[in-house]
Write a protein that holds these residues in place. Structure first.
Motif, PDB file in Angstrom:
ATOM      1  N   THR A 194       6.131   0.689   9.439  1.00 45.48           N
ATOM      2  CA  THR A 194       5.022   1.359   9.515  1.00 45.48           C
ATOM      3  C   THR A 194       4.347   1.964  10.593  1.00 45.48           C
ATOM      4  O   THR A 194       4.384   0.758  11.853  1.00 45.48           O
ATOM      5  CB  THR A 194       3.691   0.517   8.703  1.00 45.48           C
ATOM      6  N   GLY A 195       4.020   3.115  11.158  1.00 50.34           N
ATOM      7  CA  GLY A 195       3.533   3.417  12.359  1.00 50.34           C
ATOM      8  C   GLY A 195       4.588   3.562  13.327  1.00 50.34           C
ATOM      9  O   GLY A 195       4.083   4.111  14.599  1.00 50.34           O
ATOM     10  N   THR A 196       5.856   3.726  12.856  1.00 57.01           N
ATOM     11  CA  THR A 196       6.785   4.032  13.717  1.00 57.01           C
ATOM     12  C   THR A 196       7.034   5.659  13.927  1.00 57.01           C
ATOM     13  O   THR A 196       6.383   6.454  13.360  1.00 57.01           O
ATOM     14  CB  THR A 196       8.314   3.507  13.506  1.00 57.01           C
ATOM     15  N   ARG A 197       7.872   6.091  15.371  1.00 51.73           N
ATOM     16  CA  ARG A 197       7.968   7.647  15.312  1.00 51.73           C
ATOM     17  C   ARG A 197       8.971   7.961  14.283  1.00 51.73           C
ATOM     18  O   ARG A 197       8.355   9.223  13.775  1.00 51.73           O
ATOM     19  CB  ARG A 197       8.763   7.649  16.641  1.00 51.73           C
ATOM     20  N   LEU A 198       9.705   7.315  13.660  1.00 48.23           N
ATOM     21  CA  LEU A 198      10.285   7.898  12.450  1.00 48.23           C
ATOM     22  C   LEU A 198       9.286   8.298  11.137  1.00 48.23           C
ATOM     23  O   LEU A 198       9.614   8.998  10.367  1.00 48.23           O
ATOM     24  CB  LEU A 198      11.336   6.768  12.065  1.00 48.23           C
ATOM     25  N   GLN A 199       8.508   7.280  11.032  1.00 45.18           N
ATOM     26  CA  GLN A 199       7.533   7.411   9.814  1.00 45.18           C
ATOM     27  C   GLN A 199       6.659   8.693  10.256  1.00 45.18           C
ATOM     28  O   GLN A 199       6.198   9.193   9.400  1.00 45.18           O
ATOM     29  CB  GLN A 199       6.816   6.045   9.848  1.00 45.18           C
ATOM     30  N   LEU A 200       6.316   8.830  11.630  1.00 54.79           N
ATOM     31  CA  LEU A 200       5.458  10.098  11.931  1.00 54.79           C
ATOM     32  C   LEU A 200       6.078  11.227  11.665  1.00 54.79           C
ATOM     33  O   LEU A 200       5.658  12.115  10.911  1.00 54.79           O
ATOM     34  CB  LEU A 200       5.201   9.859  13.629  1.00 54.79           C
ATOM     35  N   TRP A 278      -4.275  14.574  -4.408  1.00 56.18           N
ATOM     36  CA  TRP A 278      -3.296  13.856  -3.691  1.00 56.18           C
ATOM     37  C   TRP A 278      -2.849  14.181  -2.124  1.00 56.18           C
ATOM     38  O   TRP A 278      -2.704  13.421  -1.330  1.00 56.18           O
ATOM     39  CB  TRP A 278      -1.876  13.797  -4.504  1.00 56.18           C
ATOM     40  N   PHE A 279      -3.067  15.386  -2.194  1.00 55.15           N
ATOM     41  CA  PHE A 279      -2.755  15.872  -0.809  1.00 55.15           C
ATOM     42  C   PHE A 279      -3.690  15.147   0.344  1.00 55.15           C
ATOM     43  O   PHE A 279      -3.480  14.773   1.454  1.00 55.15           O
ATOM     44  CB  PHE A 279      -2.971  17.352  -0.490  1.00 55.15           C
ATOM     45  N   ASN A 280      -4.895  15.175  -0.184  1.00 53.78           N
ATOM     46  CA  ASN A 280      -6.062  14.527   0.572  1.00 53.78           C
ATOM     47  C   ASN A 280      -5.802  13.197   0.881  1.00 53.78           C
ATOM     48  O   ASN A 280      -6.190  12.543   1.931  1.00 53.78           O
ATOM     49  CB  ASN A 280      -7.385  15.027  -0.011  1.00 53.78           C
ATOM     50  N   LYS A 281      -5.415  12.540  -0.352  1.00 56.51           N
ATOM     51  CA  LYS A 281      -5.107  11.180  -0.015  1.00 56.51           C
ATOM     52  C   LYS A 281      -3.942  10.672   0.779  1.00 56.51           C
ATOM     53  O   LYS A 281      -3.861  10.044   1.689  1.00 56.51           O
ATOM     54  CB  LYS A 281      -4.648  10.408  -1.581  1.00 56.51           C
ATOM     55  N   MET A 282      -2.938  11.785   0.675  1.00 57.76           N
ATOM     56  CA  MET A 282      -2.027  11.620   1.699  1.00 57.76           C
ATOM     57  C   MET A 282      -2.139  11.737   2.984  1.00 57.76           C
ATOM     58  O   MET A 282      -1.714  10.910   3.925  1.00 57.76           O
ATOM     59  CB  MET A 282      -0.784  12.551   1.237  1.00 57.76           C
ATOM     60  N   ILE A 283      -2.969  12.693   3.498  1.00 57.96           N
ATOM     61  CA  ILE A 283      -3.508  12.904   4.777  1.00 57.96           C
ATOM     62  C   ILE A 283      -4.222  11.701   5.372  1.00 57.96           C
ATOM     63  O   ILE A 283      -4.079  11.255   6.258  1.00 57.96           O
ATOM     64  CB  ILE A 283      -4.194  14.044   4.939  1.00 57.96           C
ATOM     65  N   ALA A 284      -4.998  11.014   4.226  1.00 61.58           N
ATOM     66  CA  ALA A 284      -5.724   9.945   4.757  1.00 61.58           C
ATOM     67  C   ALA A 284      -4.968   8.510   5.169  1.00 61.58           C
ATOM     68  O   ALA A 284      -5.209   7.898   5.923  1.00 61.58           O
ATOM     69  CB  ALA A 284      -6.820   9.654   3.679  1.00 61.58           C
ATOM     70  N   ALA A 285      -3.988   8.500   3.987  1.00 62.39           N
ATOM     71  CA  ALA A 285      -3.121   7.432   4.117  1.00 62.39           C
ATOM     72  C   ALA A 285      -2.013   7.464   5.571  1.00 62.39           C
ATOM     73  O   ALA A 285      -2.019   6.509   6.322  1.00 62.39           O
ATOM     74  CB  ALA A 285      -2.051   7.389   2.882  1.00 62.39           C
ATOM     75  N   ILE A 286      -1.532   8.637   5.798  1.00 60.42           N
ATOM     76  CA  ILE A 286      -0.877   8.752   6.966  1.00 60.42           C
ATOM     77  C   ILE A 286      -1.743   8.687   8.146  1.00 60.42           C
ATOM     78  O   ILE A 286      -1.030   8.045   9.095  1.00 60.42           O
ATOM     79  CB  ILE A 286      -0.157   9.977   6.986  1.00 60.42           C
ATOM     80  N   LYS A 288      -4.208   6.799   8.681  1.00 61.49           N
ATOM     81  CA  LYS A 288      -4.567   5.579   8.895  1.00 61.49           C
ATOM     82  C   LYS A 288      -3.353   4.827   9.618  1.00 61.49           C
ATOM     83  O   LYS A 288      -3.682   3.815  10.503  1.00 61.49           O
ATOM     84  CB  LYS A 288      -4.660   4.671   7.637  1.00 61.49           C
ATOM     85  N   ARG A 289      -2.160   5.121   9.432  1.00 66.79           N
ATOM     86  CA  ARG A 289      -1.006   4.466   9.957  1.00 66.79           C
ATOM     87  C   ARG A 289      -0.890   4.845  11.450  1.00 66.79           C
ATOM     88  O   ARG A 289      -0.022   4.151  12.107  1.00 66.79           O
ATOM     89  CB  ARG A 289       0.298   4.898   9.177  1.00 66.79           C
ATOM     90  N   PHE A 290      -1.416   5.858  12.029  1.00 67.32           N
ATOM     91  CA  PHE A 290      -1.339   6.160  13.414  1.00 67.32           C
ATOM     92  C   PHE A 290      -2.410   6.396  14.152  1.00 67.32           C
ATOM     93  O   PHE A 290      -2.318   6.779  15.102  1.00 67.32           O
ATOM     94  CB  PHE A 290      -0.626   7.580  13.444  1.00 67.32           C
ATOM     95  N   GLU A 291      -3.652   5.869  13.523  1.00 71.88           N
ATOM     96  CA  GLU A 291      -4.688   5.912  14.538  1.00 71.88           C
ATOM     97  C   GLU A 291      -4.815   4.789  15.284  1.00 71.88           C
ATOM     98  O   GLU A 291      -4.294   3.674  14.762  1.00 71.88           O
ATOM     99  CB  GLU A 291      -6.258   5.929  13.531  1.00 71.88           C
ATOM    100  N   PRO A 292      -5.065   4.934  16.555  1.00 74.63           N
ATOM    101  CA  PRO A 292      -5.278   3.841  17.431  1.00 74.63           C
ATOM    102  C   PRO A 292      -6.236   2.697  16.941  1.00 74.63           C
ATOM    103  O   PRO A 292      -7.328   2.889  16.162  1.00 74.63           O
ATOM    104  CB  PRO A 292      -5.905   4.485  18.668  1.00 74.63           C
ATOM    105  N   ALA A 293      -5.692   1.220  17.010  1.00 76.03           N
ATOM    106  CA  ALA A 293      -6.588   0.372  16.418  1.00 76.03           C
ATOM    107  C   ALA A 293      -7.834   0.567  16.762  1.00 76.03           C
ATOM    108  O   ALA A 293      -8.942   0.093  16.041  1.00 76.03           O
ATOM    109  CB  ALA A 293      -5.991  -1.030  16.705  1.00 76.03           C
ATOM    110  N   ALA A 294      -8.328   0.696  18.090  1.00 74.69           N
ATOM    111  CA  ALA A 294      -9.618   0.681  18.550  1.00 74.69           C
ATOM    112  C   ALA A 294     -10.626   1.458  17.358  1.00 74.69           C
ATOM    113  O   ALA A 294     -11.576   1.386  17.313  1.00 74.69           O
ATOM    114  CB  ALA A 294      -9.881   1.179  19.813  1.00 74.69           C
ATOM    115  N   LYS A 295      -9.817   2.736  16.996  1.00 74.33           N
ATOM    116  CA  LYS A 295     -10.766   3.758  16.374  1.00 74.33           C
ATOM    117  C   LYS A 295     -10.919   2.964  14.849  1.00 74.33           C
ATOM    118  O   LYS A 295     -11.882   3.532  14.288  1.00 74.33           O
ATOM    119  CB  LYS A 295     -10.195   4.900  16.166  1.00 74.33           C
TER     120      LYS A 295
END
Length: 321
Positions: A194-200, A278-286, A288-295
């Motif tokens: 999760t959060g790897t460049r491949l997943q991005l 589902w498209f909106n949920k997918m955007i939110a889920a993806i 979340k995986r790449f937002e900086p932890a501080a945010k």
């Protein structure tokens, strides 16, 4: 185009299913029942034993540690991956090379039939037959909602053997163009990537394919099929159309009853609504995986207190895809 399946219809199977086909007015079903059963068998064998064996060989440290429920989910995703790649490739091939399908006019798009498009319909029906069996056997794992979806999807694809909007079968199969990327996304989560460049990169392909295949192309084709069904609802094909080889299974009694047209349009409209949801949920889920932890962290207590108990900078928790 003739049915390109490598096996000819099996006479004994065709005869066995004929009473069912006659009762429910599914005249092309006897020509495709062997393909439906072959597809269901293929997916069943991939589900067990191929997926468990390969998964233990390829990712033994992950698959072997999964719970029973997680292993079943893993195996169904493997089947989904194979099915989505296979059915999309076949649908695209038929759309490119089936010249008879390309030439269909309004009435032929609704009542017409080609063997190649029937094969696509059969593989989809076979998948949902397998899905129905698996979810029925493991309803404690997959739930009643998944079981109901399998039943509804199988019924919808079986109606294509009337034949009914056979032309659009290949088109709406292409909604599944995003499914391989969705499965890859799921597998990466389970493999602790999760959060790897491949997943991005995969996430970009997932959102792009979902957006163009479902929201753009899918919505446009839904408007087209809506128009075709409304124009032919509760009416019969033109007499001169009976001479067309594409209208082989159309007859004087052929019609689009109101219940069938309404049910198809309601189902399609519901799925289009879900696509946007589902498209909106997918955007939110993806995201979340790449937002900086501080945010994702809430503000310090002092800041929260200063803002009347509400952390305006915090990010609401989102469900994983």
């Amino acid at each position: 185009m003739k049915d390109p399946f490598f096996l000819e219809p099996i006479p004994s199977l065709s005869r066995a299913v004929q009473p069912f086909a006659d009762y429910f007015d599914l005249p092309t079903l006897p020509y495709h029942i062997h393909e439906i059963l072959a597809a269901a068998l293929l997916y069943g064998v991939i589900y067990y034993p191929i997926s468990p064996i390969l998964s233990r060989l390829v990712v033994p440290n992950h698959y072997g540690k999964l719970s029973r429920k997680s292993q079943l989910n893993w195996d169904t995703h493997v089947v989904s991956m194979v099915q989505s790649v296979l059915i999309n490739a076949l649908a695209i091939w038929v759309m490119i090379y089936d010249e008879e399908r390309k030439s269909m006019d309004l009435e032929e798009r609704v009542w017409g039939y080609t063997g190649a498009a029937g094969l696509v319909q059969s593989l989809a029906a076979g998948y949902f037959l397998w899905d129905l069996i698996v979810t029925g056997l493991h309803v404690d794992v997959f739930g009643l909602g998944t079981l109901a979806h399998a039943i509804a999807a199988l019924i919808v694809y079986m109606l294509g053997f009337r034949p009914f909007v056979n032309y659009y079968g290949c088109i709406f199969i292409l909604w599944e163009l995003s499914t391989p990327f969705l499965n890859i996304h799921w597998f990466l989560d389970k493999l602790n990537m999760t959060g790897t460049r491949l997943q991005l990169y995969n996430g970009i392909l997932l959102l792009g394919s979902f957006f163009f295949a479902r929201l753009v192309y899918g919505t446009y084709q839904s408007v087209r099929v809506f128009g075709d069904i409304v124009q032919t609802m509760d009416r019969h094909p033109s007499q001169d159309k009976f001479e067309s080889p594409l209208m082989l299974y159309a007859h004087d009694a052929s019609t689009v009853p109101v219940w069938l047209g309404a049910a198809y349009l309601a189902s399609n409209l519901t799925l289009n609504f879900l696509n946007f949801y589902w498209f909106n949920k997918m955007i939110a889920a993806i995201r979340k995986r790449f937002e900086p932890a501080a945010k994702r962290d809430t503000k310090p207590a002092a800041v929260v207190s200063a803002s009347s108990g509400t952390s305006k900078g915090s990010t609401p928790r989102r469900r994983k895809a």
